[in-house]
Design a protein around this motif. Sequence first.
Motif, PDB file in Angstrom:
ATOM      1  N   ARG A  76      61.094  39.786 -38.000  1.00 28.18           N
ATOM      2  CA  ARG A  76      60.769  41.215 -38.052  1.00 28.18           C
ATOM      3  C   ARG A  76      60.722  41.836 -36.661  1.00 28.18           C
ATOM      4  O   ARG A  76      61.163  42.980 -36.478  1.00 28.18           O
ATOM      5  N   TYR A  77      60.210  41.108 -35.687  1.00 20.34           N
ATOM      6  CA  TYR A  77      60.252  41.601 -34.300  1.00 20.34           C
ATOM      7  C   TYR A  77      61.700  41.760 -33.839  1.00 20.34           C
ATOM      8  O   TYR A  77      62.041  42.729 -33.162  1.00 20.34           O
ATOM      9  N   LEU A  78      62.541  40.796 -34.197  1.00 19.93           N
ATOM     10  CA  LEU A  78      63.958  40.876 -33.838  1.00 19.93           C
ATOM     11  C   LEU A  78      64.595  42.118 -34.446  1.00 19.93           C
ATOM     12  O   LEU A  78      65.330  42.854 -33.770  1.00 19.93           O
ATOM     13  N   ASN A  79      64.316  42.378 -35.716  1.00 27.02           N
ATOM     14  CA  ASN A  79      64.863  43.564 -36.382  1.00 27.02           C
ATOM     15  C   ASN A  79      64.465  44.846 -35.656  1.00 27.02           C
ATOM     16  O   ASN A  79      65.286  45.755 -35.468  1.00 27.02           O
ATOM     17  N   PHE A  80      63.198  44.916 -35.269  1.00 23.88           N
ATOM     18  CA  PHE A  80      62.703  46.126 -34.612  1.00 23.88           C
ATOM     19  C   PHE A  80      63.364  46.338 -33.256  1.00 23.88           C
ATOM     20  O   PHE A  80      63.913  47.409 -32.974  1.00 23.88           O
ATOM     21  N   PHE A  91      65.864  27.730 -42.304  1.00 25.82           N
ATOM     22  CA  PHE A  91      65.582  29.128 -41.947  1.00 25.82           C
ATOM     23  C   PHE A  91      66.586  29.523 -40.872  1.00 25.82           C
ATOM     24  O   PHE A  91      66.888  28.728 -39.975  1.00 25.82           O
ATOM     25  N   LYS A  92      67.075  30.746 -40.967  1.00 21.60           N
ATOM     26  CA  LYS A  92      68.045  31.209 -39.985  1.00 21.60           C
ATOM     27  C   LYS A  92      67.731  32.650 -39.604  1.00 21.60           C
ATOM     28  O   LYS A  92      67.611  33.519 -40.470  1.00 21.60           O
ATOM     29  N   LEU A  93      67.583  32.887 -38.323  1.00 21.41           N
ATOM     30  CA  LEU A  93      67.402  34.247 -37.827  1.00 21.41           C
ATOM     31  C   LEU A  93      68.726  34.986 -37.892  1.00 21.41           C
ATOM     32  O   LEU A  93      69.784  34.406 -37.604  1.00 21.41           O
ATOM     33  N   THR A  94      68.672  36.250 -38.270  1.00 21.79           N
ATOM     34  CA  THR A  94      69.892  37.056 -38.364  1.00 21.79           C
ATOM     35  C   THR A  94      69.662  38.427 -37.742  1.00 21.79           C
ATOM     36  O   THR A  94      68.532  38.945 -37.750  1.00 21.79           O
ATOM     37  N   LEU A  95      70.725  39.000 -37.232  1.00 23.15           N
ATOM     38  CA  LEU A  95      70.652  40.366 -36.746  1.00 23.15           C
ATOM     39  C   LEU A  95      70.818  41.328 -37.912  1.00 23.15           C
ATOM     40  O   LEU A  95      71.660  41.112 -38.780  1.00 23.15           O
ATOM     41  N   PRO A  96      70.045  42.408 -37.936  1.00 24.05           N
ATOM     42  CA  PRO A  96      70.226  43.392 -39.002  1.00 24.05           C
ATOM     43  C   PRO A  96      71.517  44.175 -38.809  1.00 24.05           C
ATOM     44  O   PRO A  96      72.105  44.175 -37.716  1.00 24.05           O
ATOM     45  N   HIS A  97      71.946  44.817 -39.856  1.00 25.21           N
ATOM     46  CA  HIS A  97      73.115  45.695 -39.793  1.00 25.21           C
ATOM     47  C   HIS A  97      72.879  46.775 -38.736  1.00 25.21           C
ATOM     48  O   HIS A  97      71.752  47.231 -38.534  1.00 25.21           O
ATOM     49  N   LEU A  98      73.940  47.189 -38.069  1.00 23.04           N
ATOM     50  CA  LEU A  98      73.805  48.183 -37.010  1.00 23.04           C
ATOM     51  C   LEU A  98      73.298  49.540 -37.522  1.00 23.04           C
ATOM     52  O   LEU A  98      72.823  50.358 -36.741  1.00 23.04           O
ATOM     53  N   ALA A  99      73.385  49.776 -38.811  1.00 20.00           N
ATOM     54  CA  ALA A  99      72.873  51.032 -39.377  1.00 20.00           C
ATOM     55  C   ALA A  99      71.395  50.962 -39.724  1.00 20.00           C
ATOM     56  O   ALA A  99      70.787  51.973 -40.079  1.00 20.00           O
ATOM     57  N   ASP A 130      69.097  48.777 -45.588  1.00 20.32           N
ATOM     58  CA  ASP A 130      68.314  47.547 -45.433  1.00 20.32           C
ATOM     59  C   ASP A 130      68.984  46.647 -44.395  1.00 20.32           C
ATOM     60  O   ASP A 130      70.105  46.932 -43.943  1.00 20.32           O
ATOM     61  N   PRO A 131      68.339  45.566 -43.972  1.00 14.26           N
ATOM     62  CA  PRO A 131      68.917  44.729 -42.913  1.00 14.26           C
ATOM     63  C   PRO A 131      70.281  44.138 -43.255  1.00 14.26           C
ATOM     64  O   PRO A 131      71.084  43.854 -42.357  1.00 14.26           O
ATOM     65  N   LEU A 133      60.203  45.081 -40.856  1.00  9.49           N
ATOM     66  CA  LEU A 133      59.738  45.447 -39.523  1.00  9.49           C
ATOM     67  C   LEU A 133      58.294  44.978 -39.357  1.00  9.49           C
ATOM     68  O   LEU A 133      57.573  44.810 -40.353  1.00  9.49           O
ATOM     69  N   PRO A 134      57.847  44.740 -38.131  1.00 14.96           N
ATOM     70  CA  PRO A 134      56.478  44.258 -37.931  1.00 14.96           C
ATOM     71  C   PRO A 134      55.456  45.190 -38.574  1.00 14.96           C
ATOM     72  O   PRO A 134      55.447  46.398 -38.310  1.00 14.96           O
ATOM     73  N   SER A 135      54.627  44.639 -39.444  1.00 16.96           N
ATOM     74  CA  SER A 135      53.584  45.416 -40.111  1.00 16.96           C
ATOM     75  C   SER A 135      52.360  45.507 -39.204  1.00 16.96           C
ATOM     76  O   SER A 135      52.265  44.819 -38.176  1.00 16.96           O
TER      77      SER A 135
END
Length: 473
Positions: free
Chosen positions: A285-289, A385-393, A407-408, A426-428
């Motif tokens: 979630r930190y990565l997404n943000f 478990f695999k970390l992923t980058l969210p969609h650019l949108a 959504d991601p 996203l970080p709550s």
Amino acid sequence: MSSINYAEKIPNNVNLSEDRKLQRALESWQPHYIDWWKEMGPEGTATSEIYLRTAISAEPDGWAQFGHVKMEDYRWGIFLAPPEKDRKVNFGAHKGEDAWQEVPGEYRSMLRRLITVQGDTEPASVEQQRLLGKCCPSLYDLRNLFQVNVEEGRHLWAMVYLLHAHFGKDGREEAEEMLARRSGDADKPRILGAFNEKTADWLAFFMFTFITDRDGKYQLCALAESGFDPLSRSCRFMLTEEAHHMFVGESGVGRIIERACQVMKENRTDDVRKFGVIDLPTIQRYLNFHYSVTSDLYGAEVSTNAATSYNMGLKGRFEETKIGDDHQLENTTYSVLHPVSGGFQPIEVPALNALNERLRLDWAEDVAKGVERWNKIIAKYGIDFKLTLPHLAFNRAIGHFSDIAVDPAGKVISTEEFERRRDEWLPSESDLAYVLSLMGGAVTQPGKFANWIAPPARGINNQPVDFDYVRFA
């Protein structure tokens, strides 16, 4: 090029002593900078001795020295990379002309703006990180934080030098404004949104230096292509320091991942919070943000401003001279993703108008490589478990994705669904509170590390991990 005179108040390789007017102007600005540093720089460091890398030359071999320095004795200098003989403007309408040593009059306003925006990011990040020393996970990490801080300060000096040297009264006023703005201030915020976000914990700091400082790398690379040679040379030298910032971020997050995986394997559980470490979903979630907020720094996907600065020869593309085209782009198109009918569709647009997006995608590709290196740490422990980058949108506030909810994974959804599921992605408040709860007192014994982060594989500059990187008075 003159040698560097360390008897001078401002170490430099720009012949400052021969330009008395400029020297007086910078020496007049310097006390204001020191006042800003004392107020907004890293807190509680005035009397500590920190093992810092200090720039002593612009030459590629031996450009820096290491040693314990009191922060109050650190001297921020002005360094330009060595000049390239017969350098030309390599793109835009002036391609093939001699690079400019002075500002072309008709481009003065645009160039000043580019320098000001870049310069404003440097003190902003120092302000965002000023309280982190109070909860450092080790002396090794505290030293790295301070190294990043002093180099951001030096990068501010690099941009201020250009403003003072080439823009007269307007430049001096811009330099003063950089010290007047404050990160997150309601009345005088920093220019770019990501530099007004809070950096309240070390996971956020590591994400920032991995992701947002990587944006800094790509912006500096684009400016290093500039036909205005002093800007190009300033940015080329700044890039020698930027690499360490990204190392701090990538290795820092990697060590947090490593510790989470160790606890998961030792205790055969995914619920690692009860053991006082940061779980992998929170890291995601930190990565997404940080990825989505930093993506906005590139601006709109289709931009006439970017086209104008390119055509003027002021700001190029990443590794401009390695690209196999005519470097003028007047009859070239580039595919840019657009939101269309509840989905996405690539649409060809004039390449000049797609320069922001091209630079964003260069950055995104680089970020993805780092994320894959993190995933290798997780795989090493056999964890599914695999970390992923969210969609650019995803979670965009600028550009043509800012008006839709995504959504991601890149699925267009309703605004109501996005708000309902925000805390999944996203970080709550509870995530932020939990991570902050781990940031207790500073760990200041050499060789000791907070429970939530693994030690590094090696120390700085061939020093041992348990070296006294910070000596407290």
